[in-house]
Design an enzyme around this catalytic site. Structure first.
Site, PDB file in Angstrom:
ATOM      1  N   HIS A  17     -25.233  15.350  10.476  1.00  0.00           N
ATOM      2  CA  HIS A  17     -25.749  15.462  11.978  1.00  0.00           C
ATOM      3  C   HIS A  17     -25.303  17.033  12.325  1.00  0.00           C
ATOM      4  O   HIS A  17     -24.439  17.767  11.261  1.00  0.00           O
ATOM      5  CB  HIS A  17     -25.218  14.443  12.641  1.00  0.00           C
ATOM      6  CG  HIS A  17     -23.752  14.257  12.411  1.00  0.00           C
ATOM      7  ND1 HIS A  17     -22.666  14.801  13.186  1.00  0.00           N
ATOM      8  CD2 HIS A  17     -23.030  13.347  11.366  1.00  0.00           C
ATOM      9  CE1 HIS A  17     -21.555  14.354  12.734  1.00  0.00           C
ATOM     10  NE2 HIS A  17     -21.766  13.689  11.876  1.00  0.00           N
ATOM     11  N   GLY A  18     -25.533  17.117  13.442  1.00  0.00           N
ATOM     12  CA  GLY A  18     -25.029  18.575  13.969  1.00  0.00           C
ATOM     13  C   GLY A  18     -23.696  18.923  13.651  1.00  0.00           C
ATOM     14  O   GLY A  18     -23.308  20.067  13.156  1.00  0.00           O
TER      15      GLY A  18
END
Length: 159
Positions: A17-18
């Site tokens: 994810h980010g």
């Protein structure tokens, strides 16, 4: 067979994810994200989402089953600086028992679910998780909780 350059192994039940794909990848100098997870290796939608994050970070990404990781990681090129991301402590233990040269494990996020107790702000474990962590420690692997690169490591002892 050569020793792959695994710059970090991280347990994160969100996988890529980010925070993992951008913040951690740049902080550790990785150029390849390797997601070792049997379900993600078969899930094209999940792969598309994680690939978009990897592209944002300017790194390559692979999705391998645990078995493929064990059988293939030793073929990595010396220019590949690998960020190995797994979902659970049991997955890491499987890789270690399979000969993947993991010397330390960063525990990122392990979300709450029934039967899990809080270990830190973002880490919850049940007995199976604790047993796998104990197995890693017994194998000589350093296991620590560290959410973001600037946090202090919280080294885990056997449960």
């Amino acid at each position: 067979m050569s020793t792959p350059d695994i710059v970090l192994t991280r347990i994160d039940n969100r996988l890529v994810h980010g925070q993992v794909g951008v913040v951690w990848t740049s902080a550790i100098g990785a150029n390849l994200l390797l997601v070792a997870n049997d379900a993600a290796a078969k899930d094209e939608l999940q792969q598309e989402l994680m690939t978009a994050t990897a592209e944002t970070a300017g790194v390559g990404i692979r999705f391998w089953t645990l078995d493929k990781t064990i059988s293939t990681i030793h073929k990595a090129s010396a220019r590949q600086h690998i960020f190995l991301v797994v979902k659970t402590p049991a997955d890491v233990l499987t890789l270690v028992k399979g000969g993947v040269p993991i010397t330390e494990v960063n525990v990122g996020n392990m979300h709450y679910s029934d039967g899990k107790e809080q270990i830190s702000k973002k880490v919850y474990m049940d007995q199976a998780d604790k047993d796998a962590i104990n197995g890693l420690i017994d194998a000589g692997v350093k296991v620590y909780i560290k959410d973001v690169p600037e946090d202090k490591e919280q080294v885990l002892q056997k449960f």
